[in-house]
Design an enzyme around this catalytic site. Structure first.
Site, PDB file in Angstrom:
ATOM      1  N   HIS A   1       0.829  -1.213   0.000  1.00  0.00           N
ATOM      2  CA  HIS A   1       0.000   0.000   0.000  1.00  0.00           C
ATOM      3  C   HIS A   1       0.860   1.258   0.000  1.00  0.00           C
ATOM      4  CE1 HIS A   1      -3.375   2.655   1.250  1.00  0.00           C
ATOM      5  NE2 HIS A   1      -2.460   3.222   2.003  1.00  0.00           N
ATOM      6  N   GLU A   2       1.880   1.286   0.860  1.00  0.00           N
ATOM      7  CA  GLU A   2       2.717   2.486   0.964  1.00  0.00           C
ATOM      8  C   GLU A   2       3.558   2.697  -0.289  1.00  0.00           C
ATOM      9  OE1 GLU A   2       2.100   4.560   3.136  1.00  0.00           O
ATOM     10  OE2 GLU A   2       0.945   3.323   4.505  1.00  0.00           O
TER      11      GLU A   2
ATOM     12  N   GLU B   1      -6.205   6.809  -1.263  1.00  0.00           N
ATOM     13  CA  GLU B   1      -6.109   5.633  -0.399  1.00  0.00           C
ATOM     14  C   GLU B   1      -6.670   4.401  -1.104  1.00  0.00           C
ATOM     15  OE1 GLU B   1      -4.553   5.311   2.543  1.00  0.00           O
ATOM     16  OE2 GLU B   1      -3.885   7.368   2.207  1.00  0.00           O
TER      17      GLU B   1
END
Length: 271
Positions: free
Chosen positions: A136-137, A199
């Site tokens: 995700h990051e 996100e």
């Protein structure tokens, strides 16, 4: 008026010149701050952060952070090679650090500088959980979300300046009301939804990266369910938040898992 029109024309031309297509989403992106300027600043800030915080080294947890980070990086390289975009990673300088902190968090600066806080490890629980977080990051960095956020902030400031110029003849009270309305409207009607969409994008691309790296993306659901349980329902309403609600996030991830598996399978991944 003529000067203002010239300024808007210049801003429009700059926006068009800064528009590019991201190979991970196929979407057009506008970044007024190029990576050649953004990355050096991010690298300097990262180095400063590491000097001011306790970096954990020589432990199995620290080694795992590095190992998972390298696998996610290799997954990104494999995907980009498959779409003929290997040069996309030019300028990225990958680094993975475990930092002592009770905070339940991890982050990746533009250009590939990653920090995982020790406080999130009990919730990641295993290697696949950590791959969910780091995928995700890393996705945030690969999607140029840092540059897009800076561009959005610049657009907001430009809008405020244009409003100020357009209301010069009105009373100070009216100007203040209009500026307040603009600030609230742009924050809740544009910037926060923009952040939530980032996100969701990072969740989607992160799933694909972890799958290509050999981690079962089904495990991402386990991680986010643990995160939701950790929060215990104590969260800000989604409309007021920079992040999707836990329920929205879990539902979105459930829908994206088949596509992540399909992409990974095409590149020979097994999990």
């Amino acid at each position: 008026m003529k000067t203002r029109n010239i300024a808007f024309a210049g801003a429009f031309m700059l926006t068009v010149a800064a528009c590019s297509t991201n190979p991970f989403t196929g979407k057009k992106q506008v970044n007024l701050v190029p990576n050649s300027q953004l990355f050096p600043t991010a690298f300097t800030q990262y180095d400063q952060f590491l000097k001011e915080n306790k970096v954990v080294t020589g432990t199995k947890e620290a080694a795992l952070v590095t190992s998972v980070g390298q696998k996610i990086k290799a997954a990104a390289e494999k995907y980009l090679a498959s779409v003929g975009q290997s040069e996309y990673l030019n300028g990225y300088e990958w680094e993975y650090k475990l930092v002592q902190s009770d905070e339940l968090n991890a982050w990746c600066m533009p250009g590939g500088k990653i920090v995982v806080y020790t406080g999130i490890l009990p919730t990641t629980k295993d290697e696949a959980g950590l791959a969910t977080v780091m995928g995700h990051e890393v996705a945030h960095a690969l999607l140029n979300h840092g540059g897009q956020r800076m561009t959005a902030d610049m657009a907001q400031q430009l809008g405020a300046a244009a409003l100020a110029a357009g209301t010069q003849g009105k009373s100070s009270t009216t100007q203040q009301i209009l500026q307040t309305a603009y600030g609230v409207g742009s924050q809740y009607g544009a910037l926060l939804p923009f952040s939530r969409s980032h996100e969701s994008e990072a969740d989607k691309v992160g799933l694909t990266l972890m799958a290509i790296a050999g981690y079962n993306p089904d495990k991402a659901l386990d991680f986010w369910q643990r995160m939701s349980a950790k929060a215990g329902g104590a969260s800000v309403p989604e409309l007021l938040s920079t992040h999707p609600s836990d329920a929205t996030r879990i539902a979105n991830i459930s829908r994206e898992i088949p596509a992540a598996k399909a992409t990974a399978a095409k590149l020979g991944a097994k999990f």
